[in-house]
Each structure stands twice: as structure tokens, then as C-alpha cells.
Design an enzyme around this catalytic site. Structure first.
Site, short mmCIF file in Angstrom:
data_model
loop_
_atom_site.label_atom_id
_atom_site.label_comp_id
_atom_site.label_asym_id
_atom_site.label_seq_id
_atom_site.Cartn_x
_atom_site.Cartn_y
_atom_site.Cartn_z
N SER A 49 2.68 2.02 33.29
CA SER A 49 2.41 2.71 32.10
C SER A 49 3.58 2.40 31.21
O SER A 49 4.63 1.81 31.52
CB SER A 49 2.39 4.11 31.97
N ASP B 275 -1.03 -0.19 32.21
CA ASP B 275 -2.06 0.85 31.96
C ASP B 275 -1.53 1.41 30.38
O ASP B 275 -0.62 1.68 30.04
CB ASP B 275 -1.53 1.84 33.08
N GLU C 47 -11.19 0.38 26.42
CA GLU C 47 -11.73 1.70 26.63
C GLU C 47 -12.45 1.91 25.33
O GLU C 47 -12.35 2.02 24.12
CB GLU C 47 -10.59 2.72 26.57
N HIS D 281 -7.03 12.93 32.41
CA HIS D 281 -5.80 12.71 33.18
C HIS D 281 -5.03 13.81 33.57
O HIS D 281 -5.32 14.81 32.79
CB HIS D 281 -4.99 11.74 32.09
N GLY D 282 -4.30 13.89 34.56
CA GLY D 282 -3.36 14.75 34.92
C GLY D 282 -3.93 15.79 35.91
O GLY D 282 -4.85 15.37 36.55
N HIS E 128 -10.79 6.20 34.66
CA HIS E 128 -9.69 6.43 34.65
C HIS E 128 -9.48 8.07 35.26
O HIS E 128 -10.48 8.71 35.29
CB HIS E 128 -9.08 6.55 33.24
N GLY E 129 -8.31 8.70 35.08
CA GLY E 129 -8.25 10.06 35.33
C GLY E 129 -8.99 10.53 36.66
O GLY E 129 -9.86 11.60 36.63
N ALA E 130 -8.92 9.77 37.78
CA ALA E 130 -9.74 9.88 39.12
C ALA E 130 -9.04 10.56 40.14
O ALA E 130 -9.13 10.50 41.36
CB ALA E 130 -10.17 8.70 39.43
N ASN F 45 -8.70 4.82 39.02
CA ASN F 45 -7.10 5.01 38.59
C ASN F 45 -6.61 6.13 39.12
O ASN F 45 -7.14 7.22 39.07
CB ASN F 45 -7.01 5.02 37.08
P1 13P Z 1 -4.94 10.84 36.93
O1 13P Z 1 -4.08 11.45 36.24
O2 13P Z 1 -6.37 11.53 37.42
O3 13P Z 1 -4.50 10.18 38.36
O4 13P Z 1 -5.34 9.48 36.27
C1 13P Z 1 -4.47 8.37 36.24
C2 13P Z 1 -4.81 7.27 35.26
O5 13P Z 1 -6.05 7.25 34.88
C3 13P Z 1 -3.91 6.30 34.91
O6 13P Z 1 -4.52 5.49 33.90
O1 G3H Z 2 -2.91 7.54 32.62
C1 G3H Z 2 -1.71 8.11 32.50
C2 G3H Z 2 -0.80 7.79 33.93
O2 G3H Z 2 -1.01 9.00 34.76
C3 G3H Z 2 0.47 7.22 33.56
O3 G3H Z 2 1.36 8.41 33.28
O4 G3H Z 2 2.08 7.90 30.83
O5 G3H Z 2 3.32 9.59 32.62
O6 G3H Z 2 3.51 7.24 33.22
P1 G3H Z 2 2.53 8.21 32.21
ZN ZN Z 3 -5.54 6.46 32.21
#
Ligand code: 13P
Ligand code: G3H
Ligand code: ZN
Length: 312
Positions: free
Chosen positions: A50, A83, A135, A181-182, A214-216, A257
Site C-alpha cells: 500500500s 494496493d 475498482e 476494510h479493517g 477487497h476487505g476479505a 485481499n
Molecule cells: P482486510 O482489511 O479485510 O484485510 O482487507 C485488506 C484489503 O482489502 C487490502 O486491499
Molecule cells: O486496504 C488496505 C490495506 O489493509 C492496507 O492498509 O493502507 O494501512 O497499509 P494500509
Molecule cells: Zn483493499
């Protein structure tokens, strides 16, 4: 094996009904844990970086760590992916700097602007042998410079995907079907449910085209518990149920992801060791355990969720 793009990985995953794990990397221990697990299970893998990771660890350190991982794990295909690239410049910098795949995240822009930005990145990337993920739709949650509130998030509209893919020439598409995410994805007490109806409609409109989720993260409750029992304070963190991810992996979803689950594993290991051994001050003592947890998370995903074991 040198770094590869995701083209062949996705084709095999689409046809084979499995998905490739895309795991975020921020330091040596995380790179080692992911690639050791993938290497031992003979699984292709995507390492993704990222903007925050580049700020934290520096582009050169990260690419050199990935180079080392390739030498250590010569038998598996590894792709290096940006990312959530926010603009053309960061994508260009990663393309010029050795990445084999970039994401341009224009999901915050109106449809036509997203198309134009994505097409610009695609033209540059393809001219340099690099593939592009884009996206459509908005995930809720917080990522680096992208903070989308639940009200602003919106599912991908299936009737937009064909035009988007055709006009941009993009190689894969991230969609919003209820993930975020998160570590706090769903309200406690509710039953998480991804919108498979939207996913299937998208599949029908762009057959053969690789979809990205994403966000998986699933937010393993055993790690939340360890963290909270050793001085942490994570409230009702809930993730995506693994059976729904398995179902997604069997569909057109070729890339899944995962970042938060790695963070939870690492943090649980470090907290546990430090609270049980208050005298420890050698980082190797606690990072060894954190790294082992990350490796266990990745191995579990490959075997039990993604289905990519033995597909290298
Ligand atoms: P998570 O926060 O669910 O692990 O998602 C990560 C992600 O989508 C990174 O692009
Ligand atoms: O989608 C987000 C990823 O979890 C990356 O997180 O931007 O804090 O590195 P970050
Ligand atoms: Zn993501």
C-alpha cells in the site's frame, strides 16, 4: 522464478474454481511468513504494497525483500502488486520501480472520471508489461488515504461493469458486495452476508473476467481473544465468514485481499510473548512468534479458504 504478472495466475484460478491470496506486506517478517507458507504449500501468491507500506518501509527495501523471497522460494509464482494506488503518479512509480501489477483505485470518482483515470494507467502499464486492477463501487472502511463511511459506500452496479472493462482495457476488477476494510466489518449480533446475487450478475455480464474481493479478512476470534487477554482492547471485531469466502473463491473471484488477519496474528503473538515474559527485550524473541502466527494464517487461508494449495 522471476516475479510474474497475475495474468496466468488468474486464468488458472478462474478455470480451476479457486482464488489467489493477495497479502499486504510491510516488513521482512511479513514477507517471510507469507512466502514461506506459500512455498511450502506450493501455492501462487500476490504480495501487495500500500502507499502506507511504501511510506513506512520504503519502496526499495520492500522490493529487495520481495527479491529475497523469490530466491528463497524459487518454485512458486509471486506477483508484486500496488494496493489502492490513488493516482497515476504512484502507479507510474511502482511500474517503473519493478512491480508487476498495480491497482488504480478511482472508485471515489464519478464513473466517467474513473474510466479516464483507469485507462491512462492501463496504457502506461501495458506498455511496460504490467497489469492493472481497478475498482467500481465503494467499500466502507478505512485504508490509507481512503476513508469511506458506511453511508458513502455503495455496491457495484452490474450494469456498469461491461462498459467500464471495455473502455478501460483493465485486467481485473475489484467490486463492492458487502466487504469492508479493517477488523470491524459487521455489527455484533448481525449475520454477515455478502451480496452473491450482485457477484453472479457481474459474472454473467463479463464472463471469463477476473474479479477481486477487497476487505476479505475473517478476523480470527482466537487472535482477538489473545490480544484482549494480554493488554489489548479490541471491541467486537467481526470479519467475513470463511464459508462465504470459499464460495467467492469458487466463482469469478480470482484475487482475495487479506491484511487485517495478518495484523491480528502478528499482534497477538507479540502481545502474548511480551506479557508472559516481561523481561524480554530482544525483538527476535517476540517477532519470531508474531511471524509464526502470520505464517499460520496464510497457510490456513491457502488450504481452507482460497483452494490454491498445489496450484503453483
Ligand atoms: P482486510 O482489511 O479485510 O484485510 O482487507 C485488506 C484489503 O482489502 C487490502 O486491499
Ligand atoms: O486496504 C488496505 C490495506 O489493509 C492496507 O492498509 O493502507 O494501512 O497499509 P494500509
Ligand atoms: Zn483493499
Amino acid at each position: 522464478m522471476a516475479l510474474v504478472t497475475t495474468t496466468e495466475m488468474f486464468k488458472k484460478a478462474y478455470d480451476g474454481g479457486y482464488a489467489i491470496g493477495a497479502f499486504n506486506v510491510n516488513n521482512m517478517e511479513i514477507v517471510q511468513a507469507i512466502t514461506e507458507a506459500a512455498g511450502e504449500l506450493n501455492s501462487p501468491v500476490i504480495l501487495q504494497v500500500s502507499a502506507g507500506a511504501r511510506k513506512y518501509a520504503n519502496h526499495t527495501y520492500l522490493t529487495k525483500l520481495v527479491e529475497a523471497a523469490i530466491i528463497e522460494n524459487p518454485n512458486i509464482p509471486i506477483a508484486l502488486h500496488l494496493d489502492h494506488g490513488a493516482d497515476f503518479e504512484i502507479c507510474k512509480s511502482c511500474i517503473d520501480g519493478g512491480f508487476t501489477s498495480v491497482m488504480i483505485d478511482g472508485s471515489k470518482y464519478p464513473f466517467q472520471e474513473n474510466i479516464e483515470l483507469t485507462r491512462k494507467v492501463v496504457e502506461y502499464a501495458h506498455a511496460h508489461g504490467v497489469v492493472v486492477e481497478a475498482e467500481l463501487g465503494k467499500l466502507a472502511g478505512i485504508e490509507d488515504d481512503v476513508n469511506v463511511s458506511a453511508e458513502d459506500s455503495s455496491y457495484t452496479q452490474p450494469d456498469e461493469v461491461e462498459e467500464f472493462v471495455t473502455k478501460t482495457g483493465v485486467d481485473s476488477l475489484a467490486i463492492a458486495i458487502g466487504t469492508s476494510h479493517g477488523a470491524y466489518k459487521f455489527k455484533p449480533g448481525t449475520k454477515p452476508q455478502l451480496r452473491f446475487d450482485i457477484l453472479h450478475e457481474i459474472e454473467q455480464r463479463i464472463p471469463g473476467f477476473p474479479i477481486v474481493l477487497h476487505g476479505a479478512s475473517s478476523v480470527p476470534q482466537e487472535y482477538v481473544k489473545i490480544i484482549n487477554e494480554h493488554g489489548g482492547a479490541l471491541k467486537d471485531a467481526i470479519g467475513v465468514p470463511e464459508d462465504q469466502l470459499r464460495e467467492a473463491a469458487r466463482s469469478a473471484v480470482c484475487k482475495i485481499n487479506i491484511d487485517s488477519d495478518l495484523r491480528l496474528g502478528l499482534t497477538a503473538g507479540v502481545r502474548e510473548v511480551l506479557s508472559e515474559h516481561p523481561d524480554y527485550f530482544d525483538p527476535r524473541q517476540y517477532l519470531t512468534v508474531g511471524r509464526a502466527n502470520v505464517k499460520a494464517v496464510v497457510a490456513h487461508k491457502i488450504k481452507e479458504v482460497l483452494g490454491s494449495e498445489g496450484k503453483a
